[in-house]
Design an enzyme around this catalytic site. Structure first.
Site, PDB file in Angstrom:
ATOM      1  N   LYS A  23      11.821   6.479   0.600  1.00 48.19           N
ATOM      2  CA  LYS A  23      11.104   6.317   2.156  1.00 48.19           C
ATOM      3  C   LYS A  23      11.984   5.557   3.058  1.00 48.19           C
ATOM      4  CE  LYS A  23       6.004   6.052   2.286  1.00 48.19           C
ATOM      5  NZ  LYS A  23       4.542   5.073   2.182  1.00 48.19           N
ATOM      6  N   SER A 101       0.978   8.286   3.073  1.00 47.29           N
ATOM      7  CA  SER A 101       2.633   8.212   4.044  1.00 47.29           C
ATOM      8  C   SER A 101       4.007   8.170   2.995  1.00 47.29           C
ATOM      9  CB  SER A 101       2.233   6.922   4.532  1.00 47.29           C
ATOM     10  OG  SER A 101       2.486   5.322   3.552  1.00 47.29           O
ATOM     11  N   SER A 125      -1.090   5.357  -0.339  1.00 47.59           N
ATOM     12  CA  SER A 125       0.220   6.396  -0.248  1.00 47.59           C
ATOM     13  C   SER A 125       1.265   6.872  -0.999  1.00 47.59           C
ATOM     14  CB  SER A 125       0.972   6.026   0.954  1.00 47.59           C
ATOM     15  OG  SER A 125       0.359   5.235   1.915  1.00 47.59           O
TER      16      SER A 125
END
Length: 452
Positions: A23, A101, A125
Site C-alpha cells: 500500500k 482505504s 481499511s
C-alpha cells in the site's frame, strides 16, 4: 538467491516467490516512490529511506513486490479515489468503487494482479475493500504486526493487516509477519499458530461445534440496506453447518451515553455521532502526520497546499489545528464504552458477526473524490465512513475479519456485486478468528466467483 533456485534446492521460505502488493501509505518500501494518494506528495516525489518492518518481514519470507497499491489521500475515507491516480474500481464492475482505504490492494488481489497483499486499518481499511472486492482480510489485534516508531500507533486504533483471496493465505501472512519488534513497544509475542488455527477450521465435519455466534444485523445503530442484510443472514448457515450456534442479539451500543467535554450534554450515542468521533480522532492523527514530515525534514506542509487536497481531508487538517489535547483524550470515553459492550457479549459468545458495509456498491465519481452515500434507508450517514460497520472494532481493538458473504443485485444493472460479513473475535484471539473464517469458507466457498 533467486526463488526458483531455492525451490530447486528444497529450501523455499514460507512465501517464496509469491507476489505481494504494498500500500502507498506508511507501508514504506525503501527507494520506491510513495505518494500517499496525495497530489502534493506526488509532486514532491517522496521516496522513503527505509522499509516498514512488516513489509521487510514479508520480503524476508520470500515475497516479490510488483508495485504499490492505490489509496485515498492519507487513507481518510472508506473509498479509494484521489487526484493522482483516480478511482480504483471493484473487478466485479469497475463502475463501482473497490472500497477503501486499501482499495488498490483488494482490487489487485481480486483481479489476480498479485497473489497476496496488505493494507492498513484505522476504521475498516482492509475490511471495507475486502467486502467490496470479495476477498478475505483481517484487522489483527494491534501489535500482531509490528510497526515503526515514530509515530507510535494510537492503540487500539490503527494496524496493518493481511489481504488475500483465501483464508489459508491470510493465515500464512499472519504466520510470516507477526511477532515482537524492539522498535514497537506495542508489539506482541509471536506464539499464536495461525496456520494451525486454519487447519483446526477445516479438520472434521463440525470444527465449530460448541461455539456460539452473536449475530447483529446493524450493531444496534446503523441503517443497513435490506439486500445486504438478506445476503449476510443467508450466509450464517455456513457457520451452523460447521457446528456453531447462531443467535441474533443486541450488542448494547445504543445504550451508550456520550457527552461533550466536561461531561456536559449527556445523550444517547447515534451512528452520526459515532462517525463524527472517528473523523475527529483521524483528524488528530493527520495533524500529527503533518508534523511528522516537518520533524524529519521532509519539505512539505500540507496546509500550504489546500487547493490540491481532497476537501474532506483538508477539513480534517483544519480541525486538527483547533483540537485541544483534553478534547482529544475525551474521545477515549467512547472507545472504552464500545470495548466494554463488546466484551460483555464476547463473554457469552465466541464471536460477533455483522455485515461489513451497509450498502451494495458505491458508484465512482469523476472528480477524484468518490464518497459513500449520505443516507441509507432515509437515515443520514457520514459519507466518509458512516456506511461502514467496521470502525467500532477499531475503537475496541478486537481482531476482526471480513469474508465474502455472497452477491446482491447491481443497483445500476449489470453483474451482481459482492457483499461481505465481519467476524469479530475475543480480545487478542486472532487465531480463533482464523479458525472461524476457515470453517466458514469451507461451507460457503467463494474462490470460483472471481472474474477471469
Amino acid at each position: 538467491m533467486r526463488s526458483d533456485d531455492r525451490y530447486r534446492q528444497g529450501r523455499p521460505r514460507m512465501l517464496e516467490g509469491l507476489t505481494f502488493g504494498v500500500k502507498a501509505l506508511f507501508d514504506f518500501l525503501a527507494g520506491v516512490p510513495n505518494d500517499f494518494g496525495s497530489k502534493p506528495m506526488a509532486d514532491l516525489g517522496f521516496v522513503p529511506p527505509f522499509t516498514a518492518v512488516y513489509v521487510q518481514r514479508a520480503l524476508d519470507a520470500g515475497v516479490v513486490v510488483p508495485g504499490k497499491t492505490n489509496t485515498p489521500e492519507f487513507g481518510h475515507k472508506g473509498t479509494t479515489d484521489n487526484k493522482v491516480h483516480g478511482p480504483t474500481g471493484t473487478p466485479f464492475d469497475p463502475r463501482f468503487n473497490a472500497g477503501g482505504s486499501s482499495g488498490g490492494a483488494a482490487a489487485a488481489v481480486a483481479s489476480f494482479m498479485t497473489a497476496l497483499t496488505q493494507g492498513s486499518d484505522a476504521g475498516g481499511s482492509v475490511r471495507i475493500p475486502a467486502a467490496m472486492c470479495n476477498i478475505a482480510a483481517l484487522k489483527p489485534s494491534v501489535g500482531r504486526w509490528p510497526q515503526d516508531a515514530p509515530p507510535i500507533a494510537a492503540a487500539p486504533f490503527f494496524t496493518p493487516g493481511p489481504m488475500a483471496r483465501t483464508v489459508a493465505d491470510v493465515a500464512m501472512l499472519m504466520q510470516a509477519i507477526s511477532g515482537p519488534s524492539e522498535g514497537d513497544p506495542l508489539s506482541m509475542d509471536g506464539l499464536l499458530d495461525y496456520v494451525g488455527a486454519f487447519r483446526a477450521g477445516v479438520d472434521g465435519k463440525r470444527p465449530l461445534a460448541g461455539r456460539r455466534i452473536a449475530y447483529s444485523p446493524d450493531m444496534d445503530l446503523f441503517p443497513v440496506e435490506a439486500s445486504v442484510e438478506r445476503v449476510v443472514r443467508q450466509a450464517l448457515q455456513a457457520f451452523e453447518q460447521a457446528g456453531a450456534r447462531v443467535d441474533q442479539v443486541k450488542l448494547g451500543l445504543d445504550e451508550i451515553q456520550v457527552t461533550d467535554l466536561g461531561g456536559r450534554n449527556r445523550r444517547p450515542l447515534t451512528s452520526q455521532h459515532f462517525a463524527d468521533t472517528w473523523v475527529l480522532i483521524q483528524a488528530g492523527l493527520y495533524g500529527h502526520a503533518r508534523d511528522l514530515f516537518l520533524e524529519f525534514g521532509i519539505p512539505m506542509d500540507l496546509r500550504e497546499h489546500k487547493e490540491q487536497l481532497t476537501p474532506e481531508f483538508a477539513a480534517m487538517l483544519d480541525r486538527s489545528e483547533r483540537l485541544l489535547a483534553e478534547e482529544y483524550r475525551h474521545l477515549d470515553f467512547l472507545r472504552a464504552d464500545v470495548l466494554h459492550k463488546l466484551n460483555i457479549v464476547l463473554g457469552t459468545y465466541d464471536y460477533v458477526v455483522t455485515p461489513t458495509v451497509a450498502v451494495v456498491g458505491v458508484p465512482n465519481a469523476d472528480d477524484g473524490n468518490t464518497l459513500g452515500p449520505s443516507a441509507i434507508n432515509g437515515v443520514a450517514v457520514d459519507p466518509q465512513i458512516g456506511w461502514c460497520l467496521t470502525y467500532p472494532v477499531n475503537f475496541s481493538g478486537h481482531p476482526a475479519v471480513s469474508l465474502p458473504a455472497g452477491f446482491a443485485p447491481n443497483p445500476l444493472g449489470g453483474p451482481d456485486l459482492p457483499v461481505g460479513l465481519q467476524v469479530i473475535g475475543r480480545m487478542k484471539r486472532d487465531d480463533e478468528v482464523i479458525t472461524a473464517a476457515a470453517a466458514y469458507e469451507r461451507h460457503n466457498p467463494w474462490y470460483h466467483r472471481y472474474p477471469r
